[in-house]
Design a protein around this motif. Structure first.
Motif, PDB file in Angstrom:
ATOM      1  N   ASP A  12     -38.962  13.863  -8.284  1.00  0.00           N
ATOM      2  CA  ASP A  12     -37.981  12.940  -7.686  1.00  0.00           C
ATOM      3  C   ASP A  12     -36.661  13.223  -8.387  1.00  0.00           C
ATOM      4  OD1 ASP A  12     -39.850  11.426  -6.008  1.00  0.00           O
ATOM      5  OD2 ASP A  12     -40.664  10.725  -7.924  1.00  0.00           O
ATOM      6  N   ASN A  13     -35.752  13.863  -7.688  1.00  0.00           N
ATOM      7  CA  ASN A  13     -34.591  14.495  -8.298  1.00  0.00           C
ATOM      8  C   ASN A  13     -33.454  13.502  -8.542  1.00  0.00           C
ATOM      9  OD1 ASN A  13     -32.372  16.150  -8.968  1.00  0.00           O
ATOM     10  ND2 ASN A  13     -33.266  17.852  -7.819  1.00  0.00           N
ATOM     11  N   ILE A  71     -30.651  14.048 -10.085  1.00  0.00           N
ATOM     12  CA  ILE A  71     -29.343  14.644  -9.816  1.00  0.00           C
ATOM     13  C   ILE A  71     -29.029  14.605  -8.322  1.00  0.00           C
ATOM     14  CG2 ILE A  71     -28.097  16.847  -9.747  1.00  0.00           C
ATOM     15  CD1 ILE A  71     -29.125  17.435 -12.521  1.00  0.00           C
ATOM     16  N   GLN A  72     -30.014  14.868  -7.507  1.00  0.00           N
ATOM     17  CA  GLN A  72     -29.802  14.792  -6.061  1.00  0.00           C
ATOM     18  C   GLN A  72     -29.467  13.367  -5.647  1.00  0.00           C
ATOM     19  OE1 GLN A  72     -33.147  16.184  -3.790  1.00  0.00           O
ATOM     20  NE2 GLN A  72     -31.973  16.387  -1.879  1.00  0.00           N
ATOM     21  N   GLY A  75     -25.901  12.742  -6.620  1.00  0.00           N
ATOM     22  CA  GLY A  75     -24.963  13.385  -5.704  1.00  0.00           C
ATOM     23  C   GLY A  75     -24.794  12.599  -4.421  1.00  0.00           C
ATOM     24  N   THR A  76     -25.892  12.115  -3.881  1.00  0.00           N
ATOM     25  CA  THR A  76     -25.819  11.285  -2.684  1.00  0.00           C
ATOM     26  C   THR A  76     -25.019  10.022  -2.956  1.00  0.00           C
ATOM     27  OG1 THR A  76     -27.942  12.117  -1.887  1.00  0.00           O
ATOM     28  CG2 THR A  76     -27.190  10.018  -0.982  1.00  0.00           C
ATOM     29  N   ILE A 104     -36.709  19.917 -12.162  1.00  0.00           N
ATOM     30  CA  ILE A 104     -36.189  18.797 -11.372  1.00  0.00           C
ATOM     31  C   ILE A 104     -35.776  17.702 -12.349  1.00  0.00           C
ATOM     32  CG2 ILE A 104     -36.731  17.046  -9.642  1.00  0.00           C
ATOM     33  CD1 ILE A 104     -36.663  19.875  -8.504  1.00  0.00           C
ATOM     34  N   HIS A 122     -34.230   8.864  -2.679  1.00  0.00           N
ATOM     35  CA  HIS A 122     -34.773  10.064  -3.310  1.00  0.00           C
ATOM     36  C   HIS A 122     -35.944   9.753  -4.243  1.00  0.00           C
ATOM     37  CE1 HIS A 122     -31.721  12.785  -1.733  1.00  0.00           C
ATOM     38  NE2 HIS A 122     -30.834  11.833  -1.954  1.00  0.00           N
TER      39      HIS A 122
END
Length: 426
Positions: free
Chosen positions: A242-243, A245-246, A249-250, A282, A318
């Motif tokens: 479960d990222n 960083i992603q 970013g969102t 991740i 996420h």
């Protein structure tokens, strides 16, 4: 008898400039203020927890940072008993003059520095004349060295005058992180203030100009965000992670998409992010620091709520969890026209002042608004004035400096404005 503060304004300001300390770490600065206030001979001194409830502090830094600056102050010879009073980062001081029957007048100045390494360029006056910051990592890049000098000189001048009433001078810590205004405003020393004067130097107003009162300061909040996810091998099993960083970013993209509001202006910013460990992992954790501002306190609350929602929903999308904490905040408070008129009249009669601007938009944020709001809510009047100064570069830059020709007029405007309201009212 020690030479008066008013006879050594430049010397004192330069001394403060050499030793800037960050919010809630102003141990040496507070001790130096106490030394000067004792020499002046005030009627009451309250240091740290004597001046406010430590539980009301905002944006208190990590313990290791506080201890580092505490140890530095001790190494520089700050009195052990005074240091003990400030243990845990309880810095700042309130000084009181009791001079019989009359109004209670507050004076607020701030005392902290910024984490900016000061320029050592030969064209930078503090470097050229030997009063550049000696810490290597912090700097008085917003003029608080001048503010403290004004505060001490004004207390001294009021003591030497025929002032009748009570003067309460707040030497407030942690303004740069909006951490010290609230505890000062909630303290016993803010009770019963009939008038409050706060002041700032410069802010793009030149030497010789005075703004008698600011209006439309932005309400603001500092927000700290932690997003927790699940680590996994980015090549072998990315589906198991479960990222964080992603998710971040969102969230950042969504934060900058917060809708404008019909009631007025808002601002948001994500100013710092940190997280992750390696390109093939991740990320399971990230941290961010953000802020929200508004033209009114209500608009700031709108922006803060929307910002919080976007971090939380992006994390959920996420498979992560977000913890959003408000580290500090400050409300909007405008200067009262009655005190603006007093300051404007005094400034017009002050040597070294050639331009008087009744009011100007502040355009930024200030936690002196906590004290202003407290005074106004209790039926008193408040103003936040600006004494202009030619500064070679903007505030919060490595080459910021104060035109010392602004020191004496600043003292005169503050002192005579206090005397005016004590004698005749607004």
């Amino acid at each position: 008898m020690a030479e008066s503060v008013r006879a050594r304004l430049s010397e004192l300001r330069r001394e403060f400039h050499r030793h800037p300390e960050p919010g809630w770490c102003e141990f040496r600065t507070t001790a130096r203020l106490v030394e000067e206030l004792r020499a002046i001979g005030v009627d009451e001194l309250a240091v740290g927890p004597e001046a406010y409830d430590p539980d009301d502090r905002m944006a208190v830094p990590p313990e290791h940072r506080v201890e580092t600056w505490y140890d530095r102050a001790r190494d520089h010879g700050v009195d052990d008993d005074l240091l003990e009073q400030m243990a845990g980062g309880n810095t700042g001081v309130v000084a009181v003059l009791d001079r019989g029957e009359g109004p209670t007048v507050g004076l607020r100045v701030d005392i902290d520095g910024l984490f900016i390494e000061e320029s050592d360029d030969g064209d930078h006056l503090p470097a050229a004349e030997g009063f550049r910051s000696e810490t290597g990592e912090t700097m008085h890049a917003c003029g608080h060295d001048a503010h403290m000098t004004w505060g001490l000189a004004t207390v001294e001048a009021i003591k030497d005058s025929e002032f009748e009433g009570r003067l309460v001078a707040f030497f407030q810590p942690a303004e740069e992180v909006s951490g010290g205004g609230c505890p000062m405003a909630e303290s016993q020393y803010a009770e019963g203030l009939d008038y409050l004067f706060a002041a700032h130097v410069g802010l793009d107003h030149p030497t010789g100009e005075v703004v008698a009162g600011i209006v439309r300061p932005l309400a603001m909040c500092h927000v700290e965000v932690t997003i927790e996810g699940t680590s996994a091998h980015a090549g072998k099993a990315p589906q198991d992670g479960d990222n964080a960083i992603q998710a971040l970013g969102t969230a950042i993209g969504n934060v900058y998409g917060i809708p404008r509001h019909a009631d007025g202006m808002t601002r948001v910013n994500v100013g710092r992010v940190e997280g992750g460990t390696a390109s093939n992992i991740i990320a399971e954790g990230v941290e961010a620091i953000a802020e929200a501002r508004g033209e009114t306190t209500a608009l700031m609350e709108y922006a803060k709520d929307e910002l919080t929602k976007r971090f939380e929903t992006a994390a959920e999308m996420h498979g992560c969890e977000a913890d959003v904490t408000v580290a500090s905040e400050s409300p909007r408070a405008d200067s009262d026209s009655e005190l603006v008129d007093v300051v404007a009249d005094i400034a017009r009669e002050t040597g070294g002042i050639d331009t008087v601007v009744p009011t100007a938009d502040f355009g930024a944020s200030e936690d002196a608004t906590f004290l202003m709001q407290r005074v106004q809510r209790d039926g008193g009047l408040a103003t936040y004035l600006i004494v202009g100064t030619d500064h070679p570069t903007s505030h919060h830059t490595p080459t910021f400096d104060v035109d010392e020709r602004s020191l004496e007029p600043g003292v005169e405007v503050l002192t005579n404005s206090i005397l005016a309201v004590a004698e005749d009212g607004p």
